[in-house]
Write a protein that holds these residues in place. Structure first.
Motif, PDB file in Angstrom:
ATOM      1  N   GLU A   1       0.749  -1.268   0.050  1.00  0.00           N
ATOM      2  CA  GLU A   1      -0.061   0.025  -0.035  1.00  0.00           C
ATOM      3  C   GLU A   1       0.883   1.129   0.067  1.00  0.00           C
ATOM      4  O   GLU A   1       1.890   1.331   0.584  1.00  0.00           O
ATOM      5  CB  GLU A   1      -0.931   0.130   1.109  1.00  0.00           C
ATOM      6  CG  GLU A   1      -1.896   1.233   1.318  1.00  0.00           C
ATOM      7  CD  GLU A   1      -2.774   1.041   2.479  1.00  0.00           C
ATOM      8  OE1 GLU A   1      -3.885   0.755   2.253  1.00  0.00           O
ATOM      9  OE2 GLU A   1      -2.530   1.262   3.659  1.00  0.00           O
ATOM     10  N   ARG A   2       0.421   2.149  -0.774  1.00  0.00           N
ATOM     11  CA  ARG A   2       1.000   3.605  -0.647  1.00  0.00           C
ATOM     12  C   ARG A   2      -0.086   4.389   0.006  1.00  0.00           C
ATOM     13  O   ARG A   2      -1.265   4.662  -0.605  1.00  0.00           O
ATOM     14  CB  ARG A   2       1.365   4.068  -2.115  1.00  0.00           C
ATOM     15  CG  ARG A   2       2.391   3.417  -2.810  1.00  0.00           C
ATOM     16  CD  ARG A   2       2.871   4.095  -3.996  1.00  0.00           C
ATOM     17  NE  ARG A   2       3.883   3.363  -4.781  1.00  0.00           N
ATOM     18  CZ  ARG A   2       3.532   2.413  -5.606  1.00  0.00           C
ATOM     19  NH1 ARG A   2       2.391   2.119  -5.807  1.00  0.00           N
ATOM     20  NH2 ARG A   2       4.803   1.680  -6.399  1.00  0.00           N
ATOM     21  N   GLN A   3       0.190   5.116   1.181  1.00  0.00           N
ATOM     22  CA  GLN A   3      -0.572   6.002   1.954  1.00  0.00           C
ATOM     23  C   GLN A   3      -0.329   7.338   1.794  1.00  0.00           C
ATOM     24  O   GLN A   3       1.026   7.737   1.818  1.00  0.00           O
ATOM     25  CB  GLN A   3      -0.362   5.411   3.239  1.00  0.00           C
ATOM     26  CG  GLN A   3      -0.965   4.268   3.627  1.00  0.00           C
ATOM     27  CD  GLN A   3      -0.886   3.842   5.368  1.00  0.00           C
ATOM     28  OE1 GLN A   3      -0.102   4.387   5.860  1.00  0.00           O
ATOM     29  NE2 GLN A   3      -1.548   3.292   5.455  1.00  0.00           N
ATOM     30  N   ARG A   4      -0.880   8.110   1.274  1.00  0.00           N
ATOM     31  CA  ARG A   4      -1.059   9.554   1.218  1.00  0.00           C
ATOM     32  C   ARG A   4      -0.896  10.260   2.641  1.00  0.00           C
ATOM     33  O   ARG A   4      -1.665   9.616   3.613  1.00  0.00           O
ATOM     34  CB  ARG A   4      -2.073  10.522   0.394  1.00  0.00           C
ATOM     35  CG  ARG A   4      -2.094  11.600   0.310  1.00  0.00           C
ATOM     36  CD  ARG A   4      -3.175  12.458  -0.598  1.00  0.00           C
ATOM     37  NE  ARG A   4      -4.523  12.305   0.263  1.00  0.00           N
ATOM     38  CZ  ARG A   4      -5.393  11.438  -0.121  1.00  0.00           C
ATOM     39  NH1 ARG A   4      -5.286  10.657  -1.208  1.00  0.00           N
ATOM     40  NH2 ARG A   4      -6.573  11.481   0.701  1.00  0.00           N
ATOM     41  N   LEU A   5       0.131  11.039   2.920  1.00  0.00           N
ATOM     42  CA  LEU A   5       0.466  11.573   4.189  1.00  0.00           C
ATOM     43  C   LEU A   5      -0.530  12.675   4.260  1.00  0.00           C
ATOM     44  O   LEU A   5      -0.734  13.797   3.232  1.00  0.00           O
ATOM     45  CB  LEU A   5       1.609  11.733   4.434  1.00  0.00           C
ATOM     46  CG  LEU A   5       2.579  10.625   4.692  1.00  0.00           C
ATOM     47  CD1 LEU A   5       4.088  10.950   4.714  1.00  0.00           C
ATOM     48  CD2 LEU A   5       1.621   9.624   5.403  1.00  0.00           C
ATOM     49  N   CYS A   6      -1.116  13.063   5.560  1.00  0.00           N
ATOM     50  CA  CYS A   6      -2.075  14.264   5.685  1.00  0.00           C
ATOM     51  C   CYS A   6      -1.720  15.127   6.864  1.00  0.00           C
ATOM     52  O   CYS A   6      -1.102  14.548   7.701  1.00  0.00           O
ATOM     53  CB  CYS A   6      -3.417  14.093   5.685  1.00  0.00           C
ATOM     54  SG  CYS A   6      -4.230  13.015   4.370  1.00  0.00           S
ATOM     55  N   LEU A   7      -1.919  16.453   6.990  1.00  0.00           N
ATOM     56  CA  LEU A   7      -1.808  17.252   8.342  1.00  0.00           C
ATOM     57  C   LEU A   7      -3.240  17.016   8.887  1.00  0.00           C
ATOM     58  O   LEU A   7      -4.163  17.555   8.199  1.00  0.00           O
ATOM     59  CB  LEU A   7      -1.173  18.763   7.747  1.00  0.00           C
ATOM     60  CG  LEU A   7      -1.278  19.463   9.212  1.00  0.00           C
ATOM     61  CD1 LEU A   7       0.046  19.137   9.671  1.00  0.00           C
ATOM     62  CD2 LEU A   7      -1.066  21.058   8.396  1.00  0.00           C
ATOM     63  N   HIS A   8      -2.990  16.446   9.908  1.00  0.00           N
ATOM     64  CA  HIS A   8      -4.214  16.273  10.798  1.00  0.00           C
ATOM     65  C   HIS A   8      -4.416  17.556  11.774  1.00  0.00           C
ATOM     66  O   HIS A   8      -3.391  17.970  12.313  1.00  0.00           O
ATOM     67  CB  HIS A   8      -4.218  15.105  11.611  1.00  0.00           C
ATOM     68  CG  HIS A   8      -5.371  14.058  11.720  1.00  0.00           C
ATOM     69  ND1 HIS A   8      -5.996  13.640  10.538  1.00  0.00           N
ATOM     70  CD2 HIS A   8      -6.012  13.551  12.654  1.00  0.00           C
ATOM     71  CE1 HIS A   8      -6.911  12.731  11.018  1.00  0.00           C
ATOM     72  NE2 HIS A   8      -6.885  12.659  12.065  1.00  0.00           N
ATOM     73  N   VAL A   9      -5.671  18.245  11.808  1.00  0.00           N
ATOM     74  CA  VAL A   9      -5.474  19.567  12.306  1.00  0.00           C
ATOM     75  C   VAL A   9      -7.033  19.614  13.024  1.00  0.00           C
ATOM     76  O   VAL A   9      -7.894  18.627  12.711  1.00  0.00           O
ATOM     77  CB  VAL A   9      -5.683  20.722  11.339  1.00  0.00           C
ATOM     78  CG1 VAL A   9      -4.493  21.061  10.710  1.00  0.00           C
ATOM     79  CG2 VAL A   9      -6.813  20.596  10.478  1.00  0.00           C
ATOM     80  N   PRO A  10      -7.445  20.129  14.195  1.00  0.00           N
ATOM     81  CA  PRO A  10      -8.511  20.146  14.857  1.00  0.00           C
ATOM     82  C   PRO A  10      -9.956  20.812  14.206  1.00  0.00           C
ATOM     83  O   PRO A  10      -9.406  21.575  13.327  1.00  0.00           O
ATOM     84  CB  PRO A  10      -8.343  21.161  16.242  1.00  0.00           C
ATOM     85  CG  PRO A  10      -6.579  21.176  16.233  1.00  0.00           C
ATOM     86  CD  PRO A  10      -6.328  21.132  14.836  1.00  0.00           C
ATOM     87  N   PRO A  11     -10.725  20.563  14.463  1.00  0.00           N
ATOM     88  CA  PRO A  11     -12.057  21.134  13.751  1.00  0.00           C
ATOM     89  C   PRO A  11     -12.120  22.448  13.824  1.00  0.00           C
ATOM     90  O   PRO A  11     -11.687  23.066  15.126  1.00  0.00           O
ATOM     91  CB  PRO A  11     -13.019  20.513  14.463  1.00  0.00           C
ATOM     92  CG  PRO A  11     -12.680  20.068  15.612  1.00  0.00           C
ATOM     93  CD  PRO A  11     -11.212  19.458  15.587  1.00  0.00           C
ATOM     94  N   GLY A  12     -12.253  23.307  12.904  1.00  0.00           N
ATOM     95  CA  GLY A  12     -12.207  24.861  12.735  1.00  0.00           C
ATOM     96  C   GLY A  12     -10.691  25.416  12.936  1.00  0.00           C
ATOM     97  O   GLY A  12     -10.797  26.658  12.762  1.00  0.00           O
ATOM     98  N   HIS A  13      -9.949  24.434  12.612  1.00  0.00           N
ATOM     99  CA  HIS A  13      -8.665  25.070  12.598  1.00  0.00           C
ATOM    100  C   HIS A  13      -8.284  26.090  11.339  1.00  0.00           C
ATOM    101  O   HIS A  13      -9.093  25.639  10.302  1.00  0.00           O
ATOM    102  CB  HIS A  13      -7.370  24.080  12.424  1.00  0.00           C
ATOM    103  CG  HIS A  13      -5.998  24.330  12.612  1.00  0.00           C
ATOM    104  ND1 HIS A  13      -5.205  24.785  11.478  1.00  0.00           N
ATOM    105  CD2 HIS A  13      -5.206  24.563  13.721  1.00  0.00           C
ATOM    106  CE1 HIS A  13      -4.162  25.048  11.843  1.00  0.00           C
ATOM    107  NE2 HIS A  13      -3.996  24.838  13.087  1.00  0.00           N
TER     108      HIS A  13
END
Length: 295
Positions: A161-173
């Motif tokens: 698998e190749r996984q795209r990396l994401c920036l995880h941010v709080p809701p409303g950020h």
């Protein structure tokens, strides 16, 4: 002295006659006599009293007979258990896997394989990448789901698998509404990450260095679900693989990172110097025909 010598000794003890025992064992009397000599040399004492009509166990022989029956039974049990473990249809796969795939890729792989091999058992080890490599080297695990790839001179690799990396941010950020984001945009944020030593921690540290900063870690955890929950609670941001956390309603928002390097490759790995058991080979072969997935 061999295990078979103890088996022959037990038959002789039961029949109390060299010719009868040799016939029952399908061997010659001289062969049986040499076998008995090996047993007696090993224990350093005669085990039978010779009589005109045959042989009779002496007190030493009775002790050895008890041990012979216990020992050969244990060897037979071990052989049956090993045969069962080596059966490609019902053996056991010693599989190590990353914490970060425990709720995403792992369940999918096991479910797919169980559909075609329902009797195969698994001994699972969930641990960081450096421990997985050590387990492959020691033989505690014979196959692993790993990232990043271990030394290709020592370990095989099958991309899963190749996984795209994401920036995880709080809701409303402020970054939550972006379709894509450069990691550099988060340089002043508090980060939530895995503890040092985890393979994915090395990936995120490298990405931050390449973006020109060192992340300020507010919290360190040992699994991605905890990181997701902390981000959802507004305690920081994190780099996470897309789709790596399932069923966790934290409210955190995943924004894909820009750049071709913002991906993680996960694959099966095994030690090249040691043949896989039939069950593990069947597991590896099954996924050779499986297309590489991307998230």
């Amino acid at each position: 002295m061999h295990v078979e010598d103890l088996r022959w000794f037990a038959v002789l003890a039961d029949t109390e006659h060299l010719t009868a025992a040799a016939t029952a064992l399908g061997t010659s009397q001289p062969n049986l006599s040499r076998s008995l000599q090996r047993v007696e040399r090993a224990f350093g004492v005669a085990l039978f009293e010779r009589e005109p009509r045959g042989v009779r166990l002496n007190p030493y022989g009775r002790l050895v007979l008890e041990a012979a029956r216990t020992g050969t039974a244990a060897v037979d049990t071990a052989k049956r258990r090993i045969d069962a473990l080596l059966d490609p249809d019902s053996g056991t796969v010693r599989l190590a896997f990353l914490h970060s795939v425990a709720t995403s890729l792992m369940p999918d792989l096991l479910k797919a394989f169980r559909a075609v091999a329902p009797q195969v058992e698994f001994e699972l080890r969930q641990e960081p990448a450096h421990d997985i490599v050590q387990d492959l080297e020691s033989g505690e695990a014979e196959i692993a789901i790993l990232a990043p790839r271990a030394d290709p001179a020592l370990y095989g690799w099958l991309l899963l698998e190749r996984q795209r990396l994401c920036l995880h941010v709080p809701p409303g950020h402020a970054l939550a509404s972006r379709h894509r984001v450069e990691l550099e945009a988060a340089r002043d944020e508090a980060f939530v990450g895995l503890q040092p030593g985890f393979g994915f921690r090395r990936v995120t540290d490298r990405l931050c260095r390449e973006a020109g900063f060192s992340p300020q870690l507010a919290f360190e955890a040992t699994d991605l679900a905890t990181i997701d929950s902390l981000v959802g609670a507004g305690l920081g941001v994190a780099v996470l693989p897309a789709g790596s956390v399932r069923g966790n309603d934290s409210g955190a928002v995943s924004v894909p990172l820009a750049g071709v390097q913002a991906r993680r490759e996960i694959g099966l790995s095994w030690r090249l110097s040691t043949p896989l058991t039939p069950a593990a080979e069947r597991f590896r072969t099954f996924f050779r025909s499986r297309p590489v997935t991307s998230s």
